[in-house]
Scaffold this motif. Structure first.
Motif, PDB file in Angstrom:
ATOM      1  N   UNK A 182      70.845 -39.566  13.090  1.00 32.78           N
ATOM      2  CA  UNK A 182      71.447 -40.558  13.307  1.00 32.78           C
ATOM      3  C   UNK A 182      71.910 -41.483  11.948  1.00 32.78           C
ATOM      4  N   UNK A 183      70.469 -41.729  11.443  1.00 32.33           N
ATOM      5  CA  UNK A 183      70.436 -42.665  10.191  1.00 32.33           C
ATOM      6  C   UNK A 183      70.777 -41.990   9.183  1.00 32.33           C
ATOM      7  N   UNK A 184      70.672 -40.686   9.074  1.00 27.66           N
ATOM      8  CA  UNK A 184      71.077 -40.137   7.774  1.00 27.66           C
ATOM      9  C   UNK A 184      72.749 -39.990   7.805  1.00 27.66           C
ATOM     10  N   UNK A 185      73.358 -39.925   8.982  1.00 29.44           N
ATOM     11  CA  UNK A 185      74.877 -39.983   9.126  1.00 29.44           C
ATOM     12  C   UNK A 185      75.299 -41.232   8.618  1.00 29.44           C
ATOM     13  N   UNK A 186      74.540 -42.373   9.309  1.00 29.81           N
ATOM     14  CA  UNK A 186      74.957 -43.930   8.556  1.00 29.81           C
ATOM     15  C   UNK A 186      74.874 -43.796   7.051  1.00 29.81           C
ATOM     16  N   UNK A 187      73.817 -43.149   6.564  1.00 28.35           N
ATOM     17  CA  UNK A 187      73.682 -43.286   4.954  1.00 28.35           C
ATOM     18  C   UNK A 187      74.761 -42.660   4.287  1.00 28.35           C
ATOM     19  N   UNK A 188      75.182 -41.407   4.806  1.00 27.27           N
ATOM     20  CA  UNK A 188      76.289 -40.479   4.240  1.00 27.27           C
ATOM     21  C   UNK A 188      77.421 -41.274   4.503  1.00 27.27           C
ATOM     22  N   UNK A 189      77.809 -41.788   5.439  1.00 28.15           N
ATOM     23  CA  UNK A 189      79.111 -42.383   5.566  1.00 28.15           C
ATOM     24  C   UNK A 189      79.310 -43.775   4.895  1.00 28.15           C
ATOM     25  N   UNK A 190      78.314 -44.426   4.684  1.00 27.26           N
ATOM     26  CA  UNK A 190      78.129 -45.657   3.646  1.00 27.26           C
ATOM     27  C   UNK A 190      78.732 -45.265   2.363  1.00 27.26           C
ATOM     28  N   UNK A 191      78.294 -44.042   1.952  1.00 25.40           N
ATOM     29  CA  UNK A 191      78.641 -43.497   0.703  1.00 25.40           C
ATOM     30  C   UNK A 191      79.763 -42.661   0.690  1.00 25.40           C
ATOM     31  N   UNK A 192      80.544 -42.580   1.705  1.00 26.66           N
ATOM     32  CA  UNK A 192      81.854 -41.912   1.817  1.00 26.66           C
ATOM     33  C   UNK A 192      81.828 -40.508   1.865  1.00 26.66           C
ATOM     34  N   UNK A 193      80.576 -39.794   2.304  1.00 25.59           N
ATOM     35  CA  UNK A 193      80.166 -38.484   2.444  1.00 25.59           C
ATOM     36  C   UNK A 193      80.399 -38.240   3.944  1.00 25.59           C
ATOM     37  N   UNK A 194      80.785 -36.915   4.313  1.00 26.69           N
ATOM     38  CA  UNK A 194      80.647 -36.264   5.714  1.00 26.69           C
ATOM     39  C   UNK A 194      79.176 -35.652   6.010  1.00 26.69           C
ATOM     40  N   UNK A 195      78.643 -35.825   7.430  1.00 29.85           N
ATOM     41  CA  UNK A 195      77.817 -35.282   7.778  1.00 29.85           C
ATOM     42  C   UNK A 195      77.730 -34.127   8.557  1.00 29.85           C
ATOM     43  N   UNK A 196      77.122 -33.140   8.161  1.00 24.90           N
ATOM     44  CA  UNK A 196      77.142 -31.791   8.876  1.00 24.90           C
ATOM     45  C   UNK A 196      76.024 -31.422   9.404  1.00 24.90           C
ATOM     46  N   UNK A 197      75.678 -31.095  10.689  1.00 25.75           N
ATOM     47  CA  UNK A 197      74.455 -30.859  11.319  1.00 25.75           C
ATOM     48  C   UNK A 197      74.296 -29.338  11.782  1.00 25.75           C
ATOM     49  N   UNK A 198      73.010 -28.640  11.388  1.00 32.49           N
ATOM     50  CA  UNK A 198      72.601 -27.724  12.110  1.00 32.49           C
ATOM     51  C   UNK A 198      71.971 -27.738  13.038  1.00 32.49           C
ATOM     52  N   UNK A 207      68.438 -33.567  24.561  1.00 32.95           N
ATOM     53  CA  UNK A 207      69.819 -33.954  24.558  1.00 32.95           C
ATOM     54  C   UNK A 207      70.457 -34.338  23.167  1.00 32.95           C
ATOM     55  N   UNK A 208      71.699 -33.702  23.067  1.00 33.45           N
ATOM     56  CA  UNK A 208      72.485 -34.204  22.093  1.00 33.45           C
ATOM     57  C   UNK A 208      73.755 -34.903  22.355  1.00 33.45           C
ATOM     58  N   UNK A 209      74.045 -35.918  21.646  1.00 32.78           N
ATOM     59  CA  UNK A 209      75.442 -36.508  21.829  1.00 32.78           C
ATOM     60  C   UNK A 209      75.838 -36.698  20.415  1.00 32.78           C
ATOM     61  N   UNK A 210      76.809 -36.102  20.371  1.00 32.51           N
ATOM     62  CA  UNK A 210      77.505 -36.114  18.728  1.00 32.51           C
ATOM     63  C   UNK A 210      78.219 -37.384  18.409  1.00 32.51           C
ATOM     64  N   UNK A 211      78.699 -38.030  19.617  1.00 28.81           N
ATOM     65  CA  UNK A 211      79.218 -39.429  19.313  1.00 28.81           C
ATOM     66  C   UNK A 211      78.290 -40.363  18.840  1.00 28.81           C
ATOM     67  N   UNK A 212      77.085 -40.178  19.505  1.00 30.14           N
ATOM     68  CA  UNK A 212      75.979 -41.255  19.141  1.00 30.14           C
ATOM     69  C   UNK A 212      75.339 -40.907  17.770  1.00 30.14           C
ATOM     70  N   UNK A 213      75.194 -39.640  17.438  1.00 29.93           N
ATOM     71  CA  UNK A 213      74.944 -39.456  15.935  1.00 29.93           C
ATOM     72  C   UNK A 213      76.059 -39.544  15.043  1.00 29.93           C
ATOM     73  N   UNK A 214      77.150 -39.832  15.515  1.00 25.00           N
ATOM     74  CA  UNK A 214      78.284 -39.870  14.527  1.00 25.00           C
ATOM     75  C   UNK A 214      78.411 -38.905  13.533  1.00 25.00           C
ATOM     76  N   UNK A 215      77.966 -37.694  13.880  1.00 23.03           N
ATOM     77  CA  UNK A 215      78.040 -36.574  12.569  1.00 23.03           C
ATOM     78  C   UNK A 215      79.585 -36.130  12.825  1.00 23.03           C
ATOM     79  N   UNK A 216      79.853 -35.443  11.661  1.00 23.76           N
ATOM     80  CA  UNK A 216      81.113 -35.127  11.574  1.00 23.76           C
ATOM     81  C   UNK A 216      81.445 -33.590  11.884  1.00 23.76           C
ATOM     82  N   UNK A 217      80.392 -32.764  11.748  1.00 26.60           N
ATOM     83  CA  UNK A 217      80.235 -31.512  12.410  1.00 26.60           C
ATOM     84  C   UNK A 217      78.980 -31.078  12.761  1.00 26.60           C
ATOM     85  N   UNK A 218      79.066 -30.404  14.122  1.00 27.22           N
ATOM     86  CA  UNK A 218      77.567 -29.844  14.499  1.00 27.22           C
ATOM     87  C   UNK A 218      77.828 -28.629  15.074  1.00 27.22           C
TER      88      UNK A 218
END
Length: 406
Positions: A182-198, A207-218
Motif C-alpha cells: 500500500x505504501x509502495x503504491x502511494x510512492x509509485x503514484x506520487x511519481x507518476x508510475x503504476x504499481x504491479x503486484x505479484x 485478505x487482499x483488497x486491491x482497492x485499498x492497496x490502490x495497485x494498478x495490476x495484481x
C-alpha cells in the motif's frame, strides 16, 4: 479453526510416503486440494462439460454460468470494482507477462525506469528484462535491508519521476517477508508510475483488497490457494485495461473479423483468447468458497503462528541458518552447514517429509544471499506444530547422517 477437521478434507494427506506419514511442507510451490474442489472438477466433466459463451444449449448455459460465476467470486474475494477488471489467465506468470508485453511495451520509452527488487520470482524479472530491451527502458533494483526487507526510505530514493512501472511481490516465496504494498503504491503514484503486484504467495494466506492497496495490476494463481493448476487471475484497473491491446488473438476475444482487420470484445473477454480454462475457473470458485468459510484472518494467524514456531524450533539446530526477517509468514528458508539443500530434501523425503530445495526461481536473491541454493519448508492451513516437530527431527537426523559420512 479446527485443524483436524480441515485435514480430513484433504485426502492426499491421508497416506504414507516411503512408509512414513506424509508431512507436506511445500505449499508455497503448490497447495493441496480439498475434496470439494476435486469433486466440482469431476462434476463439471461428468455433468455439464461444454464450451462457454458460444452456445445456447443447456450444457453451455450451465458451463457459462459456472465460469462467469467464478469471475464474480474472484471480484468479491479481492474487492475489485467490477468483473470487467478480472481476467482469467494460465497463472501468475501469464498475468505478469500480459502486463509487461501489453502495457509495458506500449507505454515505455528510452530513459524510462522499471523498478523491481532482488527478491522477485523469475516471472516478475524476465518479462521486465525483455520489455527493457525492446523499449530502451532501464531496469532498476530496489535495495534490500540486511534482513531482506524493504525500506520505504530506500523506496523513495529509488522510485523517481523517471520511474514508470514498479513491480514487486506482496510476499516473498523465499524470505516470507510481507512487503508494504500500500505504501509502495502511494510512492509509485506520487511519481507518476503504476504499481504491479505479484500476489501469488499473498492471496492464499491473507485478505487482499486491491482497492485499498490502490495497485494498478495484481496477479495470482489458483493452485497455491487450494484450487486447480493452470488457472490464474490478472486484476487490472479498468482504465488501464481498456487502453491495452491483447497479446493473444483468435476465437472468443473477437467482436468482428474482416479480411484485413478485426475488432475486439469488451472487457474482460478481449484478453481471453480461445477456449478458456473453464473447469479451472469453476474449481477456483470452489476454492474461494472453501477459504472464505474458514476465514482468511484465521488462515493468516495460523500461518504466522506456524512460521514463528518453525523459526524458533529450527534455530535450536546448531549450524542451521535461517534467511529473512523475524517477522514472516507461511515459510522458513534455511541451509545447514556442509550439507547441500538437495541432500537435505532427499533425506527428509525418505522420512515422508516434503520440502523444496534449490534456487526457488529466485536466482538474483540467491546471489544476494550469497548462496547457490536453500531448503524451504512452507506451511498452510492444514499443517500443524507436529509437522514442524517432525521436520526438526528429520533435520537433526540429516545433520547427524552427513557428519558421520564425512
Amino acid at each position: 479453526m479446527d485443524i483436524r477437521d480441515i485435514r480430513k478434507q484433504f485426502p492426499i494427506l491421508d497416506q504414507q510416503v516411503n512408509g512414513k506419514k506424509l508431512v507436506y511442507l511445500d505449499s508455497a510451490a503448490t497447495s493441496q486440494k480439498p475434496i470439494r474442489v476435486i469433486e466440482i472438477l469431476e462434476k463439471y466433466y461428468r455433468e455439464y462439460n461444454s464450451n462457454v459463451h458460444r452456445g445456447v444449449h443447456s450444457l453451455g448455459t450451465k458451463a457459462t454460468d459456472g465460469y462467469e460465476g467464478a469471475r464474480e467470486k474472484v471480484r468479491k474475494f479481492i474487492n475489485a470494482k467490477s468483473t470487467e477488471e478480472i481476467i482469467f489467465t494460465r497463472g501468475t506468470t501469464t498475468a505478469l507477462n500480459t502486463v509487461a508485453m501489453s502495457y509495458g511495451r506500449e507505454n515505455l520509452t528510452a530513459g524510462d525506469e522499471i523498478v523491481i527488487t532482488y527478491m522477485e520470482h523469475h516471472s516478475n524479472i524476465i518479462p521486465w528484462q525483455q520489455v527493457a530491451k525492446k523499449t530502451g527502458a532501464t531496469l532498476k533494483y530496489l535495495p534490500l535491508q540486511e534482513d531482506g526487507s524493504i525500506s520505504l526510505e530506500e523506496a523513495r530514493k529509488t522510485i523517481t519521476s523517471n520511474t514508470k512501472i514498479v513491480s514487486i511481490m506482496y510476499i516473498s516465496n523465499v524470505l516470507g517477508v510481507i512487503n508494504p504494498i500500500k505504501e509502495l503504491s502511494k510512492i509509485a503514484h506520487e511519481n507518476g508510475a503504476i504499481m504491479v503486484v505479484d500476489g501469488a504467495q499473498a492471496t492464499p494466506h491473507m485478505k487482499v483488497d486491491v482497492q485499498d492497496l490502490d495497485c494498478d495490476f495484481f496477479a495470482f494463481s489458483a493452485h497455491k490457494m487450494c484450487g486447480p493448476t493452470g488457472i490464474g487471475v490478472l486484476y487490472g484497473k479498468k482504465t488501464h485495461l481498456e487502453n491495452m491491446e491483447p497479446v493473444e488473438f483468435g476465437g472468443e476475444m473477437i467482436d468482428f473479423v474482416q479480411l484485413q482487420e478485426s475488432t475486439w470484445k469488451e472487457l474482460p473477454w478481449k484478453f481471453e483468447a480461445g477456449t478458456p480454462i473453464i473447469a479451472g475457473a469453476i474449481g477456483l470458485g470452489a476454492a474461494i468458497d472453501f477459504l472464505e468459510e474458514i476465514g482468511l484472518d484465521n488462515i493468516d494467524a495460523h500461518d504466522q503462528k506456524l512460521a514463528k514456531y518453525a523459526s524458533e524450533r529450527l534455530s535450536e539446530i546448531e549450524g542451521l541458518t535461517i534467511y529473512g526477517p523475524k517477522e514472516r509468514t507461511g515459510l522458513v528458508t534455511f541451509t545447514i552447514d556442509d550439507v547441500h539443500p538437495h541432500d537435505v530434501a532427499t533425506v527428509l523425503d525418505a522420512d515422508g517429509i516434503a520440502v523444496r530445495a534449490g534456487h526457488h526461481c529466485a536466482q538474483p536473491l540467491m546471489k544476494w544471499l550469497k548462496v547457490s541454493a536453500t531448503a524451504r519448508a512452507s506451511f498452510y492451513l492444514y499443517n500443524t506444530e507436529e509437522d514442524i516437530d517432525l521436520l526438526v527431527q528429520g533435520l537433526i537426523k540429516t545433520k547427524e547422517y552427513f557428519s558421520n559420512v564425512f
